[in-house]
Design a protein around this motif. Sequence first.
Motif, PDB file in Angstrom:
ATOM      1  N   UNK A   1      59.305  68.735  42.633  1.00  0.00           N
ATOM      2  CA  UNK A   1      60.081  68.405  43.820  1.00  0.00           C
ATOM      3  C   UNK A   1      59.287  67.489  44.821  1.00  0.00           C
ATOM      4  N   UNK A   2      57.894  67.771  44.789  1.00  0.00           N
ATOM      5  CA  UNK A   2      57.225  66.881  45.714  1.00  0.00           C
ATOM      6  C   UNK A   2      56.672  65.428  44.992  1.00  0.00           C
ATOM      7  N   UNK A   3      57.626  65.141  44.014  1.00  0.00           N
ATOM      8  CA  UNK A   3      57.249  64.041  43.261  1.00  0.00           C
ATOM      9  C   UNK A   3      56.164  63.554  42.438  1.00  0.00           C
ATOM     10  N   UNK A   4      55.451  64.781  42.197  1.00  0.00           N
ATOM     11  CA  UNK A   4      54.462  64.661  41.177  1.00  0.00           C
ATOM     12  C   UNK A   4      54.723  64.145  39.650  1.00  0.00           C
ATOM     13  N   UNK A   5      53.944  63.194  39.108  1.00  0.00           N
ATOM     14  CA  UNK A   5      54.355  62.954  37.736  1.00  0.00           C
ATOM     15  C   UNK A   5      54.065  64.126  36.881  1.00  0.00           C
ATOM     16  N   UNK A   6      54.514  64.208  35.642  1.00  0.00           N
ATOM     17  CA  UNK A   6      54.389  65.287  34.785  1.00  0.00           C
ATOM     18  C   UNK A   6      52.712  65.769  34.819  1.00  0.00           C
ATOM     19  N   UNK A   7      52.089  64.876  34.397  1.00  0.00           N
ATOM     20  CA  UNK A   7      50.528  65.118  34.001  1.00  0.00           C
ATOM     21  C   UNK A   7      49.941  65.807  35.335  1.00  0.00           C
ATOM     22  N   UNK A   8      50.295  65.376  36.645  1.00  0.00           N
ATOM     23  CA  UNK A   8      49.758  65.843  37.745  1.00  0.00           C
ATOM     24  C   UNK A   8      50.308  66.925  38.148  1.00  0.00           C
ATOM     25  N   UNK A   9      51.581  67.187  37.912  1.00  0.00           N
ATOM     26  CA  UNK A   9      52.142  68.681  38.033  1.00  0.00           C
ATOM     27  C   UNK A   9      51.659  69.723  37.044  1.00  0.00           C
ATOM     28  N   UNK A  10      51.350  69.181  35.761  1.00  0.00           N
ATOM     29  CA  UNK A  10      50.847  70.224  34.993  1.00  0.00           C
ATOM     30  C   UNK A  10      49.540  70.700  35.324  1.00  0.00           C
ATOM     31  N   UNK A  11      48.652  69.524  35.538  1.00  0.00           N
ATOM     32  CA  UNK A  11      47.289  69.853  35.776  1.00  0.00           C
ATOM     33  C   UNK A  11      47.251  71.067  37.273  1.00  0.00           C
ATOM     34  N   UNK A  12      47.809  70.494  38.369  1.00  0.00           N
ATOM     35  CA  UNK A  12      47.704  71.222  39.556  1.00  0.00           C
ATOM     36  C   UNK A  12      48.189  72.592  38.996  1.00  0.00           C
ATOM     37  N   UNK A  13      49.339  72.761  38.693  1.00  0.00           N
ATOM     38  CA  UNK A  13      49.961  73.942  38.406  1.00  0.00           C
ATOM     39  C   UNK A  13      49.076  74.965  37.529  1.00  0.00           C
ATOM     40  N   UNK A  14      48.529  74.374  36.571  1.00  0.00           N
ATOM     41  CA  UNK A  14      47.655  75.141  35.555  1.00  0.00           C
ATOM     42  C   UNK A  14      46.292  75.720  36.489  1.00  0.00           C
ATOM     43  N   UNK A  15      45.880  74.835  37.140  1.00  0.00           N
ATOM     44  CA  UNK A  15      44.537  75.101  37.995  1.00  0.00           C
ATOM     45  C   UNK A  15      44.940  76.045  38.894  1.00  0.00           C
ATOM     46  N   UNK A  16      46.026  76.025  39.771  1.00  0.00           N
ATOM     47  CA  UNK A  16      46.432  77.042  40.684  1.00  0.00           C
ATOM     48  C   UNK A  16      46.429  78.449  39.916  1.00  0.00           C
ATOM     49  N   UNK A  17      47.296  78.571  38.723  1.00  0.00           N
ATOM     50  CA  UNK A  17      47.522  79.726  38.182  1.00  0.00           C
ATOM     51  C   UNK A  17      46.131  80.492  37.638  1.00  0.00           C
ATOM     52  N   UNK A  18      45.473  79.759  37.125  1.00  0.00           N
ATOM     53  CA  UNK A  18      43.980  80.035  36.621  1.00  0.00           C
ATOM     54  C   UNK A  18      43.255  80.501  37.632  1.00  0.00           C
ATOM     55  N   UNK A  19      43.309  79.938  38.845  1.00  0.00           N
ATOM     56  CA  UNK A  19      42.420  80.441  39.926  1.00  0.00           C
ATOM     57  C   UNK A  19      42.941  81.649  40.369  1.00  0.00           C
ATOM     58  N   UNK A  20      44.245  81.890  40.738  1.00  0.00           N
ATOM     59  CA  UNK A  20      44.790  82.878  41.169  1.00  0.00           C
ATOM     60  C   UNK A  20      44.454  84.084  40.196  1.00  0.00           C
ATOM     61  N   UNK A  21      44.604  83.949  38.962  1.00  0.00           N
ATOM     62  CA  UNK A  21      44.655  84.746  37.979  1.00  0.00           C
ATOM     63  C   UNK A  21      43.094  85.367  37.791  1.00  0.00           C
TER      64      UNK A  21
END
Length: 293
Positions: free
Chosen positions: A233-253
């Motif tokens: 929704x913020x307009x990220x391209x697929x690769x950036x959205x995937x990278x940031x999402x995975x980094x967030x979840x890994x960090x929280x986890x």
Amino acid sequence: MTPESIAAPRAVIVISSHVARGSVGNRAAVFALETLGYPVWAVPTVILPWHTGHGPSTRIVPIPEQFSAFTRDLEQAAWLGEVGAVLSGYLGNAEQAADVASLVRSVKAQNPKALYVCDPVMGDKEGLYVPETTAAAMRDLLIPLADVSTPNRYELEWIAGHKLRGLADIIAAARKLGPARMLVTSSPGRSLGEIGNLLVTKNDALLAEHRQISGPPSGMGDLTSSVFLARLLAGNADEQALRTTTATVYEVLSRAAERGGDELQLETDAVSLSRPAAAVEMRRLTNEGERLA
């Protein structure tokens, strides 16, 4: 922020379970989306004291007629034009799938650019933890409507009807069965002890992998689907959205695991939602699951 972005539909309808204690289902998704700036209309499909993995508890599922009436009210709401996306997760029964599908169609009729993310929450490596009729309803009624689907590896196996032996099998199944974007969580990594999120589109397969964490708290899938949606929704391209999402979840986890938490601790780790610092390995794969870059 431009006047156009202020006027753009930003609300997200999130349809999933609600727990009194913990950070799964709507509790995880609503917190993540609102922290990242998206107002949420939260629709509970079942109400529980805590995640079922913690033991038996009272389960309150809306009567089908009441759930249908509730979602019809949302379809007819004067504010439906505010909605820019729908995210569905755990369903309380199979009947709810038709109501979710109707709501998605109404949102898209109002706003053709609205995104629908279907997280088909139905099982894990131990098998289905919802009735097969509920899993089939998600497969048959909801995934075909989705712009993005976010099954874990084992849910994709059930949808495919056979074991997926490796990355090549997962890529092939995602392309055959999924919508334009299929984000497969709990995907095997390319190295021993690694796990990742595999984003499959018609022409691409991107793997974001990190070290596997033993005995992780529940809620990883709910968090992944909601953060990935926010990034799109913020307009990220697929690769950036995937990278940031995975980094967030890994960090929280990893931080919850380090503290010995039995739940994700999103209120403590809220900064990880907007500014994750964890490094993840990004790989572009061929159809055979081999690394390209």
